[in-house]
Design a protein around this motif. Structure first.
Motif, mmCIF file in Angstrom:
data_model
loop_
_atom_site.group_PDB
_atom_site.id
_atom_site.type_symbol
_atom_site.label_atom_id
_atom_site.label_comp_id
_atom_site.label_asym_id
_atom_site.label_seq_id
_atom_site.Cartn_x
_atom_site.Cartn_y
_atom_site.Cartn_z
ATOM 1 N N UNK A 138 3.597 13.450 1.858
ATOM 2 C CA UNK A 138 2.944 12.165 2.475
ATOM 3 C C UNK A 138 3.820 10.936 1.840
ATOM 4 N N UNK A 139 4.165 11.156 0.533
ATOM 5 C CA UNK A 139 5.021 10.049 -0.020
ATOM 6 C C UNK A 139 6.133 9.815 0.616
ATOM 7 N N UNK A 140 7.006 10.957 1.000
ATOM 8 C CA UNK A 140 7.960 10.950 1.609
ATOM 9 C C UNK A 140 8.179 10.317 3.007
ATOM 10 N N UNK A 141 6.945 10.593 3.428
ATOM 11 C CA UNK A 141 6.682 9.962 4.970
ATOM 12 C C UNK A 141 6.354 8.575 4.725
ATOM 13 N N UNK A 194 0.894 -1.244 0.008
ATOM 14 C CA UNK A 194 -0.163 0.013 -0.039
ATOM 15 C C UNK A 194 0.877 1.338 -0.033
ATOM 16 N N UNK A 195 1.830 1.344 0.864
ATOM 17 C CA UNK A 195 2.684 2.464 0.789
ATOM 18 C C UNK A 195 3.602 2.581 -0.227
ATOM 19 N N UNK A 196 4.203 1.440 -0.964
ATOM 20 C CA UNK A 196 4.754 1.885 -2.147
ATOM 21 C C UNK A 196 3.825 2.086 -3.370
ATOM 22 N N UNK A 197 2.786 1.554 -3.481
ATOM 23 C CA UNK A 197 2.003 2.124 -4.457
ATOM 24 C C UNK A 197 1.330 3.358 -4.564
ATOM 25 N N UNK A 198 1.258 3.845 -3.041
ATOM 26 C CA UNK A 198 0.804 5.377 -3.009
ATOM 27 C C UNK A 198 1.827 6.212 -3.416
ATOM 28 N N UNK A 199 3.122 5.760 -3.218
ATOM 29 C CA UNK A 199 4.059 6.720 -3.555
ATOM 30 C C UNK A 199 4.452 6.665 -4.991
ATOM 31 N N UNK A 200 4.397 5.487 -5.683
ATOM 32 C CA UNK A 200 4.453 5.137 -7.078
ATOM 33 C C UNK A 200 3.275 6.053 -8.029
#
Length: 598
Positions: free
Chosen positions: A406-409, A348-354
């Motif tokens: 948000x992505x950096x976090x 979830x975190x990786x896909x949000x950043x991507x």
């Protein structure tokens, strides 16, 4: 530290497939030299410079910072040498007028290079980055003499530029500024005052620094209608154009900051410094918006950069870090534990950043394409592009910096406790990204600009310029069952966007606080819808490529899966925003000012 690698495959997808830049350049007067072969060569060389010269200096800049010594600023180890190579490579002149020493390539190509440079080392990128705004301002508003004197040196990179707006007592409200400009007998002006938060205001990387300064003439009207714009060089010039004596402008101190330590954020003191008027008297704020709009798109790029860096760092870590077993059984039974990338929440975190990085890239490159049209297209196309840019610039600046942070976090979070430790570089990415939501107008200011000035003051016409594009795309997909999961929610939101706008506008006719109460939620809603449009288009292209039997199956499957994630996991955030933006101003304003303390 994460090893930054320029995402050239996705950059090429966005340029060539999503936005059809080759066709755009072929139809753009003056862009005939921007062939696919030339663009590829520039991208490859830009990636090499970013990866090999700048990325290794990113942590150096953070740990060393800049040093102030009696008004002079010494930049971190390697910064000056990297800038010399940047100039030697001709990068500052890439997208500027050949008659003034530029290479004449489109502005959009310069944006792509700026992305790679900024992602590799944002602090360093700000030194040449501020020059772009100075160049655009002088090019649009300066006299021929000013262009020959200052613009040529900014274009070849031997000088850099700044923008000097903020003062200790006023930030966004420039109508309060006090810096004075007294006319001199030789036709110049003597500028006196103090400016703060001046990025790259003083450094040792270039021969001269050209400050673009807002100040008041003696007979100026009060407020924003009495502001003029001036060129104030660090060094005055001799009659032959060579550098003369030091001007009466100096760095009084450096700010101690949360992040971007490698960039000098200066307090600049002007003590009857020699300056030259740009544009008409008392119209400086109008001229400065040339600089501000350039800077706002540049700051949007920062949101993308930190999302990309966070994603690259956390993806590499998630593939290697072993922790627990996959819930459905061991994914790597030969190892003592599974890589954390198998866990749903990490994905979830990786896909949000991507999703934010690749969607943000599409939005910024599209905006850059519009910038090209405002400079080179027909009058009709120019007007259309300016209308779309008016809408998309505040969205790009505010939305992408918010989701970039948000992505950096999330990038830090993927590392667990290691993310909080400096050696991994993820906490630096968080600290560096935080400023992006503040400078060039905070998120709240961008939101007021979007909803109040751009949308409501145009009776919604500016918004319709974009919603019509979305509507047309959705209509074209009718009957395509594979696109239904993307088109149906997008079309619904596109319609709702207009309805919410009307609802807020009607309330604002009775109470203007309704605009301020709704504005940030409205902007974020707008950002999710805009990225939804670009992700829907990306999904369409991925489906077509896979159906055609592309040999890059993994790339297009990843693109399609990320689009699916965006529509199922991120775009639904609009539902909450639709409720909060229409909740009204009463819940915000009913508490008495004094009662906040109790």
């Amino acid at each position: 530290m994460p090893d930054y690698k320029a995402p050239l495959r996705d950059i090429r997808f966005t340029l060539n497939e999503l936005l059809d830049m080759p066709q755009h350049y072929a139809a753009l007067p003056g862009a005939e030299d921007a062939t696919s072969e030339l663009i590829d060569a520039i991208l490859e060389e830009g990636a090499k410079f970013a990866e090999n010269e700048l990325a290794p200096l990113n942590r150096v800049g953070d740990t060393e910072g800049c040093r102030w010594e009696e008004g002079e600023v010494i930049t971190p180890t390697g910064f000056k040498e990297a800038y010399a190579k940047f100039v030697e490579g001709g990068w500052p002149s890439l997208a500027h007028d050949p008659e003034l020493g530029g290479q004449g390539l489109p502005e959009s190509l310069g944006i792509v290079i700026n992305e790679m440079v900024g992602s590799a080392n944002w602090s360093w990128s700000m030194y040449p980055g501020l020059s772009h705004g100075a160049m655009n301002t002088i090019e649009q508003h300066g006299t021929d003499e000013q262009k020959q004197t200052y613009l040529t040196k900014l274009i070849d990179g031997s000088w850099t530029g700044t923008m000097c707006l903020t003062e200790p007592h006023c930030g966004t409200d420039l109508g309060l500024l006090r810096t004075k400009a007294e006319p001199a007998e030789d036709g110049s002006y003597r500028i006196s005052g103090t400016k703060i938060f001046i990025s790259a205001g003083e450094h040792d990387m270039a021969e001269n620094i050209v400050h673009i300064v807002l100040a008041r003439l003696p007979d100026a009207p009060a407020g924003t209608k009495g502001i003029s714009l001036f060129i104030v060089p660090k060094f005055n010039l001799n009659a032959d154009g060579s550098l003369g004596e030091r001007n009466a402008v100096a760095c009084g101190s450096l700010e101690h900051k949360m992040g971007i330590h490698g960039n000098a954020t200066c307090v600049m003191n002007f003590d009857a410094a020699r300056g030259f008027l740009i544009g008409p008297p008392n119209k400086g704020l109008n001229c400065m918006f040339t600089f501000m709009n350039t800077a706002r798109l540049g700051t949007a790029l920062q949101g993308l950069a930190h999302a990309e860096v966070g994603f690259q760092g956390s993806l590499a870590y998630a593939r290697e870090r072993l922790q627990m077993r996959a819930l459905n059984g061991p994914a790597a039974p030969e190892k003592p534990a599974d890589p954390i990338i198998v866990h749903p929440d990490v994905r979830r975190m990786l896909l949000t950043q991507k999703a934010f990085a690749e969607g943000g890239r599409a939005l910024i490159y599209y905006a850059a394409q519009l910038v090209d049209k405002t400079k080179h297209a027909s009058e009709e196309e120019k007007a259309q592009a300016e209308t779309l840019l008016a809408l998309l610039t505040p969205i790009a600046k505010a939305f992408l910096t918010e989701v970039g942070f948000e992505s950096a976090n999330l990038g830090l979070q993927c590392f667990g406790g290691h993310g909080y430790i400096a050696e991994w570089g993820m906490e630096q990415n968080v600290r560096d990204s935080r400023i992006s939501m503040l400078y060039e107008g905070t998120t709240g200011i961008q939101a007021l600009d979007l909803l109040g000035r751009k949308v409501l003051m145009s009776q919604g016409e500016t918004l319709k310029a974009f919603t019509k594009i979305v509507h047309k795309f959705c209509k074209e997909q009718e009957g395509d069952s594979a696109m239904a999961p993307f088109v149906a929610p997008l079309a619904k939101l596109n319609k709702e966007w207009g309805e919410l706008t009307m609802q807020i506008g009607m309330k604002a006719m009775q109470n203007r606080d309704e605009v301020g109460a709704a504005s940030v939620d409205y902007l974020m809603y707008s950002g999710y819808v805009v990225l939804g449009y670009f992700w829907a288009r990306s999904a369409k292209l991925a489906q077509q490529a896979l159906a055609a039997g592309s040999d890059e199956t993994a790339f297009y499957q990843a693109k399609l899966a990320t689009a699916d994630f965006y529509f199922k996991r991120l775009l639904p955030r609009t539902q909450t925003l639709a409720v909060t933006m229409t909740a009204g101003a009463e819940s915000l304003m009913q508490l008495d000012d004094e009662a906040f303390a109790f």
